[in-house]
Design a protein around this motif. Structure first.
Motif, short mmCIF file in Angstrom:
data_model
loop_
_atom_site.label_atom_id
_atom_site.label_comp_id
_atom_site.label_asym_id
_atom_site.label_seq_id
_atom_site.Cartn_x
_atom_site.Cartn_y
_atom_site.Cartn_z
N SER A 218 30.25 26.25 21.55
CA SER A 218 31.62 25.75 21.65
C SER A 218 32.57 26.83 22.18
CB SER A 218 32.10 25.27 20.28
OG SER A 218 33.42 24.79 20.35
N GLY A 219 33.46 26.42 23.07
CA GLY A 219 34.45 27.33 23.64
C GLY A 219 33.99 28.05 24.89
N ARG A 220 32.74 27.91 25.27
CA ARG A 220 32.21 28.58 26.46
C ARG A 220 32.05 27.57 27.59
NH1 ARG A 220 29.78 33.57 25.21
NH2 ARG A 220 28.18 33.34 26.82
N ARG A 221 32.14 28.05 28.83
CA ARG A 221 32.04 27.20 30.00
C ARG A 221 30.66 27.36 30.64
NH1 ARG A 221 36.44 24.61 31.11
NH2 ARG A 221 35.57 23.95 33.11
N TYR A 222 30.17 26.26 31.19
CA TYR A 222 28.83 26.22 31.76
C TYR A 222 28.84 25.48 33.09
CZ TYR A 222 27.42 27.56 27.05
OH TYR A 222 27.29 28.23 25.85
N LYS A 244 28.09 20.90 38.45
CA LYS A 244 28.89 20.25 37.41
C LYS A 244 29.35 21.31 36.43
CE LYS A 244 29.00 16.99 33.59
NZ LYS A 244 30.32 16.47 34.00
N ARG A 245 30.64 21.51 36.36
CA ARG A 245 31.22 22.51 35.46
C ARG A 245 31.82 21.82 34.26
NH1 ARG A 245 32.17 24.11 40.75
NH2 ARG A 245 31.37 26.19 41.26
N PHE A 246 31.62 22.41 33.08
CA PHE A 246 32.15 21.80 31.86
C PHE A 246 32.33 22.86 30.78
CE2 PHE A 246 27.56 21.73 31.55
CZ PHE A 246 27.28 22.03 30.23
N GLU A 247 33.11 22.49 29.77
CA GLU A 247 33.33 23.35 28.61
C GLU A 247 32.66 22.73 27.40
OE1 GLU A 247 36.96 25.09 25.79
OE2 GLU A 247 37.40 24.09 27.69
N ALA A 248 31.99 23.54 26.60
CA ALA A 248 31.36 23.05 25.38
C ALA A 248 32.41 22.97 24.27
CB ALA A 248 30.21 23.95 24.97
#
Length: 372
Positions: A218-222, A244-248
Protein backbone atom coordinates in the motif's frame (compact mmCIF):
# COMPACT_ATOMS: atom_id res chain seq x y z
CA UNK A 1 -16.11 -24.48 -33.56
CA UNK A 2 -12.47 -24.89 -34.55
CA UNK A 3 -11.53 -23.21 -37.81
CA UNK A 4 -9.03 -25.04 -40.00
CA UNK A 5 -6.19 -23.56 -41.96
CA UNK A 6 -5.90 -24.96 -45.50
CA UNK A 7 -2.51 -26.46 -44.71
CA UNK A 8 -2.60 -30.20 -45.32
CA UNK A 9 0.57 -30.37 -47.40
CA UNK A 10 1.14 -34.10 -47.45
CA UNK A 11 0.05 -37.23 -45.61
CA UNK A 12 1.63 -40.67 -45.80
CA UNK A 13 -0.05 -43.85 -44.61
CA UNK A 14 -3.83 -43.95 -44.26
CA UNK A 15 -6.00 -41.57 -46.29
CA UNK A 16 -5.98 -38.02 -45.00
CA UNK A 17 -7.35 -35.39 -47.40
CA UNK A 18 -10.57 -33.63 -46.52
CA UNK A 19 -13.65 -35.65 -47.33
CA UNK A 20 -12.04 -39.13 -47.28
CA UNK A 21 -12.56 -41.82 -44.65
CA UNK A 22 -10.07 -42.68 -41.96
CA UNK A 23 -8.02 -40.57 -39.57
CA UNK A 24 -6.08 -37.56 -40.80
CA UNK A 25 -3.93 -34.86 -39.20
CA UNK A 26 -4.63 -31.16 -39.47
CA UNK A 27 -3.31 -27.92 -38.03
CA UNK A 28 -5.90 -25.91 -36.11
CA UNK A 29 -6.08 -22.14 -36.11
CA UNK A 30 -4.90 -21.99 -32.50
CA UNK A 31 -1.65 -23.82 -33.38
CA UNK A 32 -2.64 -27.26 -32.10
CA UNK A 33 -2.11 -30.43 -34.17
CA UNK A 34 -5.20 -32.61 -34.29
CA UNK A 35 -6.13 -36.09 -35.44
CA UNK A 36 -9.65 -36.09 -36.90
CA UNK A 37 -11.76 -38.98 -38.12
CA UNK A 38 -11.21 -41.27 -35.14
CA UNK A 39 -14.12 -43.53 -34.24
CA UNK A 40 -16.12 -42.76 -31.11
CA UNK A 41 -15.20 -45.97 -29.19
CA UNK A 42 -11.48 -45.24 -29.56
CA UNK A 43 -11.98 -41.64 -28.42
CA UNK A 44 -13.96 -42.78 -25.37
CA UNK A 45 -11.12 -45.10 -24.36
CA UNK A 46 -8.55 -42.36 -24.89
CA UNK A 47 -10.52 -39.97 -22.69
CA UNK A 48 -10.07 -42.41 -19.81
CA UNK A 49 -6.30 -42.66 -20.33
CA UNK A 50 -3.59 -40.45 -18.85
CA UNK A 51 -2.43 -39.23 -22.24
CA UNK A 52 1.17 -38.19 -22.74
CA UNK A 53 2.72 -37.03 -26.02
CA UNK A 54 5.19 -39.50 -27.43
CA UNK A 55 4.62 -42.79 -29.13
CA UNK A 56 0.91 -42.42 -29.96
CA UNK A 57 1.04 -38.88 -31.41
CA UNK A 58 4.19 -36.78 -31.71
CA UNK A 59 5.19 -33.58 -33.49
CA UNK A 60 8.67 -32.34 -34.36
CA UNK A 61 10.21 -29.58 -36.43
CA UNK A 62 11.07 -31.07 -39.81
CA UNK A 63 14.57 -32.52 -39.61
CA UNK A 64 14.79 -32.31 -35.80
CA UNK A 65 15.66 -35.38 -33.77
CA UNK A 66 13.55 -34.65 -30.71
CA UNK A 67 9.76 -34.19 -30.57
CA UNK A 68 8.18 -31.00 -29.27
CA UNK A 69 6.96 -30.64 -25.71
CA UNK A 70 3.25 -30.22 -25.22
CA UNK A 71 -0.01 -31.68 -23.97
CA UNK A 72 -2.12 -34.44 -25.49
CA UNK A 73 -5.85 -34.62 -24.87
CA UNK A 74 -9.21 -35.44 -26.42
CA UNK A 75 -11.53 -32.54 -27.18
CA UNK A 76 -14.69 -32.30 -29.32
CA UNK A 77 -14.07 -35.62 -31.03
CA UNK A 78 -10.44 -34.89 -31.87
CA UNK A 79 -7.11 -36.01 -30.45
CA UNK A 80 -5.19 -32.76 -29.90
CA UNK A 81 -1.47 -32.14 -29.40
CA UNK A 82 -1.05 -28.64 -27.98
CA UNK A 83 2.58 -27.46 -28.18
CA UNK A 84 4.02 -25.88 -25.04
CA UNK A 85 5.44 -23.06 -27.14
CA UNK A 86 3.81 -21.35 -30.11
CA UNK A 87 4.64 -22.76 -33.52
CA UNK A 88 6.56 -20.49 -35.89
CA UNK A 89 5.17 -19.24 -39.20
CA UNK A 90 7.11 -20.51 -42.19
CA UNK A 91 8.41 -23.55 -40.27
CA UNK A 92 7.39 -27.05 -41.35
CA UNK A 93 6.42 -29.60 -38.71
CA UNK A 94 6.08 -33.35 -39.09
CA UNK A 95 3.19 -34.81 -37.09
CA UNK A 96 3.08 -38.59 -36.65
CA UNK A 97 0.07 -40.54 -35.42
CA UNK A 98 0.36 -44.29 -34.77
CA UNK A 99 -3.14 -45.83 -34.85
CA UNK A 100 -1.73 -49.26 -33.98
CA UNK A 101 -1.15 -47.97 -30.44
CA UNK A 102 -4.79 -47.04 -29.93
CA UNK A 103 -6.65 -49.11 -27.32
CA UNK A 104 -7.75 -52.19 -29.23
CA UNK A 105 -5.98 -50.99 -32.37
CA UNK A 106 -4.40 -53.15 -35.06
CA UNK A 107 -0.69 -53.45 -34.14
CA UNK A 108 0.10 -53.92 -37.85
CA UNK A 109 -1.36 -50.54 -38.81
CA UNK A 110 1.22 -48.16 -40.22
CA UNK A 111 1.77 -44.60 -39.00
CA UNK A 112 -0.01 -41.56 -40.40
CA UNK A 113 2.27 -38.60 -41.09
CA UNK A 114 1.56 -35.04 -42.13
CA UNK A 115 4.00 -32.24 -42.95
CA UNK A 116 2.28 -29.03 -41.90
CA UNK A 117 3.32 -25.41 -42.24
CA UNK A 118 1.69 -22.27 -40.90
CA UNK A 119 2.07 -19.59 -43.61
CA UNK A 120 3.89 -16.35 -42.96
CA UNK A 121 1.51 -13.68 -41.66
CA UNK A 122 -0.13 -11.22 -44.01
CA UNK A 123 2.01 -8.10 -43.78
CA UNK A 124 -0.95 -5.95 -44.80
CA UNK A 125 -3.15 -7.17 -41.93
CA UNK A 126 -3.75 -4.87 -38.98
CA UNK A 127 -1.38 -5.58 -36.09
CA UNK A 128 -2.86 -7.07 -32.95
CA UNK A 129 -3.07 -4.61 -30.07
CA UNK A 130 -3.90 -4.68 -26.38
CA UNK A 131 -7.44 -3.36 -26.08
CA UNK A 132 -7.57 -3.10 -22.29
CA UNK A 133 -6.14 -4.34 -19.02
CA UNK A 134 -8.52 -4.94 -16.13
CA UNK A 135 -8.93 -3.78 -13.41
CA UNK A 136 -9.01 -0.53 -15.37
CA UNK A 137 -8.69 1.76 -12.35
CA UNK A 138 -5.42 3.30 -11.17
CA UNK A 139 -5.87 2.52 -7.46
CA UNK A 140 -5.84 -1.20 -6.70
CA UNK A 141 -5.76 -3.07 -3.35
CA UNK A 142 -2.44 -4.51 -2.25
CA UNK A 143 -4.11 -7.94 -2.09
CA UNK A 144 -5.18 -7.73 -5.75
CA UNK A 145 -5.78 -11.25 -7.07
CA UNK A 146 -5.71 -11.00 -10.86
CA UNK A 147 -5.29 -8.97 -14.03
CA UNK A 148 -7.07 -9.57 -17.33
CA UNK A 149 -5.28 -8.62 -20.56
CA UNK A 150 -7.66 -8.19 -23.51
CA UNK A 151 -6.25 -8.40 -27.07
CA UNK A 152 -7.86 -7.46 -30.38
CA UNK A 153 -7.02 -10.85 -31.97
CA UNK A 154 -5.93 -14.35 -30.83
CA UNK A 155 -2.46 -14.53 -29.30
CA UNK A 156 0.29 -17.15 -29.22
CA UNK A 157 0.55 -19.29 -26.11
CA UNK A 158 3.27 -20.94 -24.07
CA UNK A 159 5.64 -18.07 -23.24
CA UNK A 160 3.41 -15.35 -21.84
CA UNK A 161 5.57 -14.71 -18.77
CA UNK A 162 8.54 -13.86 -21.00
CA UNK A 163 6.73 -10.83 -22.40
CA UNK A 164 5.49 -9.04 -19.29
CA UNK A 165 6.80 -7.80 -15.98
CA UNK A 166 5.64 -5.86 -12.95
CA UNK A 167 7.95 -3.08 -11.81
CA UNK A 168 7.97 -1.16 -8.55
CA UNK A 169 8.37 2.56 -7.84
CA UNK A 170 12.14 2.34 -8.40
CA UNK A 171 11.62 0.81 -11.85
CA UNK A 172 13.08 -2.55 -10.84
CA UNK A 173 11.07 -5.72 -11.56
CA UNK A 174 9.09 -7.24 -8.70
CA UNK A 175 10.47 -10.81 -8.38
CA UNK A 176 8.07 -13.60 -9.39
CA UNK A 177 4.81 -11.67 -8.96
CA UNK A 178 2.60 -14.07 -10.94
CA UNK A 179 1.51 -17.65 -10.39
CA UNK A 180 3.15 -19.12 -13.50
CA UNK A 181 0.90 -21.97 -14.59
CA UNK A 182 1.81 -24.41 -17.36
CA UNK A 183 -1.86 -24.35 -18.29
CA UNK A 184 -2.12 -20.66 -19.17
CA UNK A 185 -5.51 -19.13 -18.45
CA UNK A 186 -6.89 -18.08 -21.84
CA UNK A 187 -10.53 -17.64 -22.77
CA UNK A 188 -11.81 -19.89 -25.62
CA UNK A 189 -11.18 -17.18 -28.23
CA UNK A 190 -7.51 -16.81 -27.26
CA UNK A 191 -7.95 -13.05 -26.87
CA UNK A 192 -8.16 -12.70 -23.07
CA UNK A 193 -5.41 -13.79 -20.68
CA UNK A 194 -5.89 -14.06 -16.92
CA UNK A 195 -2.81 -13.28 -14.84
CA UNK A 196 -2.99 -14.49 -11.24
CA UNK A 197 -0.98 -12.72 -8.57
CA UNK A 198 0.81 -15.45 -6.58
CA UNK A 199 -1.67 -16.09 -3.71
CA UNK A 200 1.21 -17.28 -1.54
CA UNK A 201 2.49 -13.70 -1.59
CA UNK A 202 -0.88 -12.27 -0.50
CA UNK A 203 -1.72 -14.06 2.75
CA UNK A 204 0.29 -13.41 5.90
CA UNK A 205 2.34 -16.31 7.24
CA UNK A 206 2.76 -18.26 4.00
CA UNK A 207 6.27 -19.29 2.92
CA UNK A 208 6.42 -17.39 -0.42
CA UNK A 209 5.43 -14.15 1.33
CA UNK A 210 7.92 -14.72 4.15
CA UNK A 211 10.75 -15.39 1.68
CA UNK A 212 9.99 -12.82 -1.06
CA UNK A 213 7.64 -10.38 0.63
CA UNK A 214 4.30 -9.17 -0.74
CA UNK A 215 3.92 -8.44 -4.44
CA UNK A 216 2.17 -5.12 -3.78
CA UNK A 217 2.47 -2.74 -0.82
CA UNK A 218 0.00 0.00 0.00
CA UNK A 219 1.14 3.52 -0.88
CA UNK A 220 3.62 2.39 -3.55
CA UNK A 221 3.25 2.81 -7.32
CA UNK A 222 3.67 0.00 -9.83
CA UNK A 223 3.69 -0.54 -13.58
CA UNK A 224 2.55 -3.61 -15.49
CA UNK A 225 4.70 -3.68 -18.64
CA UNK A 226 3.87 -5.75 -21.72
CA UNK A 227 6.41 -5.93 -24.55
CA UNK A 228 5.58 -5.47 -28.22
CA UNK A 229 7.71 -8.50 -29.14
CA UNK A 230 4.92 -10.80 -27.96
CA UNK A 231 3.72 -12.57 -31.14
CA UNK A 232 0.06 -13.05 -31.90
CA UNK A 233 -1.36 -16.36 -33.14
CA UNK A 234 -0.05 -15.59 -36.65
CA UNK A 235 3.45 -14.80 -35.40
CA UNK A 236 3.19 -11.02 -35.81
CA UNK A 237 4.45 -8.74 -33.03
CA UNK A 238 2.01 -6.51 -31.19
CA UNK A 239 1.28 -3.06 -32.55
CA UNK A 240 3.18 -1.57 -29.63
CA UNK A 241 4.12 -1.99 -25.96
CA UNK A 242 1.61 -1.43 -23.18
CA UNK A 243 1.99 0.16 -19.75
CA UNK A 244 -0.51 0.16 -16.91
CA UNK A 245 0.45 2.37 -13.98
CA UNK A 246 -1.35 2.18 -10.65
CA UNK A 247 -1.02 2.82 -6.93
CA UNK A 248 -1.54 0.09 -4.35
CA UNK A 249 -4.09 0.84 -1.61
CA UNK A 250 -4.72 -0.96 1.71
CA UNK A 251 -5.85 -4.58 1.55
CA UNK A 252 -9.53 -5.24 0.91
CA UNK A 253 -10.78 -8.04 3.15
CA UNK A 254 -14.51 -7.21 3.14
CA UNK A 255 -16.76 -9.30 0.85
CA UNK A 256 -19.11 -7.47 -1.54
CA UNK A 257 -22.56 -6.79 -0.09
CA UNK A 258 -25.42 -6.54 -2.64
CA UNK A 259 -27.56 -4.56 -0.19
CA UNK A 260 -25.02 -1.73 -0.54
CA UNK A 261 -25.55 -1.49 -4.31
CA UNK A 262 -27.61 1.36 -5.75
CA UNK A 263 -30.19 0.36 -8.38
CA UNK A 264 -31.44 2.99 -10.84
CA UNK A 265 -34.68 1.65 -12.30
CA UNK A 266 -35.98 2.44 -15.82
CA UNK A 267 -39.50 3.46 -16.78
CA UNK A 268 -42.10 0.94 -17.91
CA UNK A 269 -42.68 0.79 -21.65
CA UNK A 270 -39.06 1.67 -22.47
CA UNK A 271 -35.92 -0.30 -23.17
CA UNK A 272 -33.84 2.07 -21.08
CA UNK A 273 -31.08 0.29 -19.18
CA UNK A 274 -31.27 -0.82 -15.58
CA UNK A 275 -28.17 0.63 -13.88
CA UNK A 276 -26.46 -0.83 -10.82
CA UNK A 277 -23.83 1.35 -9.12
CA UNK A 278 -21.28 -0.38 -6.93
CA UNK A 279 -19.38 1.14 -3.98
CA UNK A 280 -16.20 -0.67 -5.05
CA UNK A 281 -14.92 -2.15 -8.33
CA UNK A 282 -15.67 -5.82 -8.87
CA UNK A 283 -13.91 -8.41 -11.03
CA UNK A 284 -14.48 -7.39 -14.65
CA UNK A 285 -14.97 -10.85 -16.19
CA UNK A 286 -17.19 -12.14 -13.37
CA UNK A 287 -19.26 -8.96 -13.24
CA UNK A 288 -20.00 -9.34 -16.94
CA UNK A 289 -21.53 -12.81 -16.55
CA UNK A 290 -22.60 -13.40 -12.93
CA UNK A 291 -25.28 -10.70 -12.68
CA UNK A 292 -28.66 -11.15 -14.34
CA UNK A 293 -32.25 -9.92 -14.13
CA UNK A 294 -35.37 -12.00 -13.62
CA UNK A 295 -39.08 -11.29 -13.30
CA UNK A 296 -41.07 -12.02 -10.15
CA UNK A 297 -41.53 -15.64 -11.23
CA UNK A 298 -37.80 -16.24 -11.58
CA UNK A 299 -37.69 -16.19 -15.40
CA UNK A 300 -34.46 -14.62 -16.64
CA UNK A 301 -34.79 -11.67 -18.99
CA UNK A 302 -32.97 -11.65 -22.31
CA UNK A 303 -30.83 -8.60 -22.94
CA UNK A 304 -27.34 -7.09 -23.05
CA UNK A 305 -25.14 -6.40 -20.01
CA UNK A 306 -22.31 -3.86 -19.96
CA UNK A 307 -19.58 -3.06 -17.41
CA UNK A 308 -18.16 0.44 -17.12
CA UNK A 309 -16.77 3.25 -14.97
CA UNK A 310 -13.75 1.25 -13.80
CA UNK A 311 -15.92 -1.77 -12.97
CA UNK A 312 -18.20 0.16 -10.59
CA UNK A 313 -21.19 0.32 -12.96
CA UNK A 314 -23.25 -2.55 -14.39
CA UNK A 315 -26.12 -1.93 -16.78
CA UNK A 316 -28.69 -4.18 -18.43
CA UNK A 317 -30.65 -3.33 -21.57
CA UNK A 318 -33.55 -5.75 -22.19
CA UNK A 319 -34.53 -7.07 -25.58
CA UNK A 320 -38.19 -6.23 -24.90
CA UNK A 321 -39.58 -3.13 -23.15
CA UNK A 322 -39.96 -3.20 -19.37
CA UNK A 323 -43.38 -3.95 -17.94
CA UNK A 324 -44.57 -2.30 -14.76
CA UNK A 325 -44.10 -4.61 -11.80
CA UNK A 326 -41.54 -6.38 -9.67
CA UNK A 327 -38.19 -7.73 -10.78
CA UNK A 328 -35.08 -9.20 -9.20
CA UNK A 329 -31.41 -8.51 -9.65
CA UNK A 330 -29.77 -11.95 -9.39
CA UNK A 331 -26.13 -12.16 -8.24
CA UNK A 332 -24.16 -15.41 -8.24
CA UNK A 333 -22.21 -15.66 -4.99
CA UNK A 334 -19.06 -16.46 -6.99
CA UNK A 335 -19.01 -12.79 -7.99
CA UNK A 336 -15.80 -11.33 -6.51
CA UNK A 337 -14.15 -8.01 -5.82
CA UNK A 338 -10.59 -7.25 -6.93
CA UNK A 339 -9.12 -9.13 -3.96
CA UNK A 340 -11.04 -12.35 -4.60
CA UNK A 341 -13.60 -11.83 -1.82
CA UNK A 342 -16.88 -13.41 -2.94
CA UNK A 343 -20.39 -12.49 -1.85
CA UNK A 344 -20.70 -13.76 1.72
CA UNK A 345 -17.15 -15.11 1.95
CA UNK A 346 -13.61 -13.68 2.19
CA UNK A 347 -10.81 -14.72 -0.13
CA UNK A 348 -9.41 -18.22 0.32
CA UNK A 349 -5.86 -19.17 -0.62
CA UNK A 350 -6.74 -22.22 -2.74
CA UNK A 351 -6.64 -20.39 -6.07
CA UNK A 352 -6.76 -23.65 -8.04
CA UNK A 353 -10.21 -24.33 -6.63
CA UNK A 354 -11.52 -21.09 -8.08
CA UNK A 355 -10.02 -21.75 -11.53
CA UNK A 356 -12.38 -24.73 -11.87
CA UNK A 357 -16.06 -23.97 -12.57
CA UNK A 358 -18.39 -24.61 -9.65
CA UNK A 359 -20.91 -27.38 -10.09
CA UNK A 360 -23.71 -25.76 -8.10
CA UNK A 361 -24.36 -22.05 -8.47
CA UNK A 362 -25.72 -20.16 -5.47
CA UNK A 363 -27.39 -16.79 -5.84
CA UNK A 364 -28.70 -13.86 -3.87
CA UNK A 365 -31.40 -11.57 -5.16
CA UNK A 366 -32.16 -7.88 -4.76
CA UNK A 367 -35.78 -6.95 -5.56
CA UNK A 368 -36.70 -3.80 -7.44
CA UNK A 369 -39.77 -2.42 -9.14
CA UNK A 370 -40.44 -0.76 -12.47
CA UNK A 371 -43.18 1.84 -12.19
CA UNK A 372 -45.55 3.07 -14.90
Amino acid sequence: MTCWLPLLLGVAGLPGPVGTEGPSIRLAEDGAFEVVGLEAPALELLEDDDLRPGSLFSVAVMGADRPMLGRLRVESGRLRFEPRYAIRPGTTYRATFRPGLLPGGDPEAGPIEADLTRPDPDASAEATRIVAVYPSGDRLPENLLRFYVQFSAPMSRGEVYHHLELTGPDGDPVPFPFLELDEELWDPSGTRLTLLIDPGRIKQGLVPREELGPVLESGRRYTLRIGSDWPDADGRPLAGPFRKRFEATPADEVPPEPSDWTIETPEAGTRSPLVVRLPEPLDHALLGRLLSVSDENGRLLAGRAEVGEAETRWSFTPEAPWHAGGYRLVADTDLEDLAGNGIGRPFEVDVFDRVEPRVEARTVTVPFAVTP
